[in-house]
Design a protein around this motif. Structure first.
Motif, short mmCIF file in Angstrom:
data_model
loop_
_atom_site.label_atom_id
_atom_site.label_comp_id
_atom_site.label_asym_id
_atom_site.label_seq_id
_atom_site.Cartn_x
_atom_site.Cartn_y
_atom_site.Cartn_z
N SER A 1 -11.18 2.61 -5.30
CA SER A 1 -10.03 2.98 -4.46
C SER A 1 -9.50 1.83 -3.64
CB SER A 1 -10.43 4.15 -3.56
OG SER A 1 -11.50 3.77 -2.74
N PHE A 2 -8.41 2.11 -2.99
CA PHE A 2 -7.67 1.13 -2.20
C PHE A 2 -8.21 1.16 -0.77
CE2 PHE A 2 -3.87 -0.02 0.30
CZ PHE A 2 -3.55 -1.21 -0.31
N HIS B 1 -16.44 1.08 -2.05
CA HIS B 1 -15.28 0.74 -2.86
C HIS B 1 -14.78 1.88 -3.72
CE1 HIS B 1 -17.28 -3.08 -1.82
NE2 HIS B 1 -16.05 -3.37 -1.49
N ARG B 2 -15.34 3.04 -3.53
CA ARG B 2 -14.89 4.18 -4.32
C ARG B 2 -14.58 5.36 -3.41
NH1 ARG B 2 -16.40 3.43 -9.82
NH2 ARG B 2 -17.80 1.67 -10.03
N SER C 1 -7.23 2.13 -6.99
CA SER C 1 -6.96 0.86 -6.31
C SER C 1 -5.72 0.16 -6.85
CB SER C 1 -8.17 -0.06 -6.48
OG SER C 1 -8.48 -0.17 -7.86
N ASP C 2 -5.48 0.29 -8.15
CA ASP C 2 -4.36 -0.45 -8.75
C ASP C 2 -3.88 0.27 -10.02
OD1 ASP C 2 -6.29 -0.97 -10.69
OD2 ASP C 2 -6.74 -2.97 -9.90
N GLU D 1 -6.62 1.17 -12.66
CA GLU D 1 -7.47 2.29 -12.26
C GLU D 1 -6.66 3.59 -12.29
OE1 GLU D 1 -10.57 2.20 -12.15
OE2 GLU D 1 -11.40 3.68 -10.78
N ASP E 1 -7.14 4.72 1.45
CA ASP E 1 -8.10 4.96 0.36
C ASP E 1 -8.15 6.43 -0.05
OD1 ASP E 1 -9.18 5.19 2.98
OD2 ASP E 1 -11.20 5.26 2.18
N ASN F 1 -3.43 6.46 -2.06
CA ASN F 1 -2.77 5.49 -2.94
C ASN F 1 -2.41 6.15 -4.28
OD1 ASN F 1 -1.88 2.81 -3.01
ND2 ASN F 1 -3.62 2.17 -4.27
#
Ligand SMILES: [Zn+2]
Length: 294
Positions: free
Chosen positions: A31-32, A40-41, A62-63, A66, A92, A95
């Motif tokens: 994720s962002f 990070h998730r 995140s992008d 993903e 997060d 996004n």
């Protein structure tokens, strides 16, 4: 659309998924998240009755790559989807939510507070052609295992944060009220940030106490694995109460919030100090409201 029955099925990148409770899918989406964060998730949960449409909770890739993996996963499960449900406005958790709403032609469910914050940040145009359903405490937004799943307003970490739970209290989806453990280095810390702008330590305490009273069997946090029982909430509440007493003591000794951070978090990675400072400021604000700093 991709043909998932082809021989190339195994080559389609999807997001790793778990089933923490029967009938709930947990997609571990990269994720962002703000730089410097240690997880990070963000869990994207899919919840709904067996043959019914599912709610997509906090899709937050995140992008673009993903995002594509997430879309692949949503097709791979072969469900129909009713709505996107946003627990709160943090990056997060939201996004690509607008893009997913458009691509799947489904509405976004969100609290009034979170929606207003997103409008302020991204403008009205970003929600063009998207149906917004503002939801409140007590509203039924989906079903699970034949039961109604209702909205709970859980301010503290974020003023507009929402949670979900079925009548049986088998599970309670808690957003960023607390972090789960496991999966990534550094994600064992269960404390979340209570920022002074959108968070409120007094409300955070009250929200923790409320969910402890409701006594759900499993907690489903946005980061990390599911937690069993309300024991982690009791532990968090106890820890925050202790911290509050320490902050009060240092305040009476004339220490500034920066000095308090250095002293109370001296064993903690320095990269986390700005977040710790936020929590100290939130404690000071609560103590001030209660007349304890006079
Ligand atoms: Zn958050």
């Amino acid at each position: 659309m991709t043909d998932y029955n082809s021989d190339e099925q195994h080559q389609i990148p999807v997001i790793p998924a778990l089933e923490p409770v029967e009938g709930i899918d947990q997609l571990l989406t990269v994720s962002f998240i703000f730089p410097g964060e240690f997880v990070h998730r963000t869990n994207c949960f899919l919840i709904g009755d067996k043959w019914a449409k599912k709610l997509i909770i906090d899709p937050s890739p995140s992008d673009a790559d993903e995002y594509q993996r997430l879309v692949n996963s949503l097709y791979f499960f072969n469900y129909s989807y009713s709505d996107i449900f946003i627990t709160h406005h943090h990056p997060d958790h939201i996004n690509f939510a607008q893009r997913l709403a458009k691509d799947f032609s489904i509405p976004i469910m969100i609290s009034e507070d979170s929606f207003q914050r997103l409008l302020k940040k991204f403008g009205q145009d970003s929600f063009e052609n998207i149906t917004i359903k503002v939801v409140h405490e007590g509203e039924i937004v989906t079903h699970w295992n034949g039961q109604e799943v209702k909205v709970y307003e859980i301010p503290g970490h974020d003023e507009g944060q929402l949670a979900l739970a079925p009548e049986s209290m088998t599970w309670f989806l808690v957003g960023d009220l607390i972090q789960g453990e496991g999966l990534e280095a550094g994600s064992r810390a269960s404390t979340v940030v209570i920022g002074t702008e959108e968070g409120d330590m007094s409300k955070y305490f009250r929200t923790l106490e409320r969910i402890i009273r409701l006594n759900p069997k499993y907690l489903l946090p946005s980061h990390g694995l599911a937690l069993e029982s309300v024991a982690p909430l009791e532990k968090t509440l106890k820890h925050r109460k202790q911290r509050e007493q320490e902050v009060l003591k240092l305040f009476k000794e004339g220490k500034t919030p920066d000095q308090m951070t250095k002293e109370l978090y001296k064993l903690v990675n320095k990269a986390l100090w700005p977040l710790a400072l936020e929590n100290i400021k939130a404690h000071l604000k609560k103590l001030e409201q209660e007349g304890m700093l006079n």
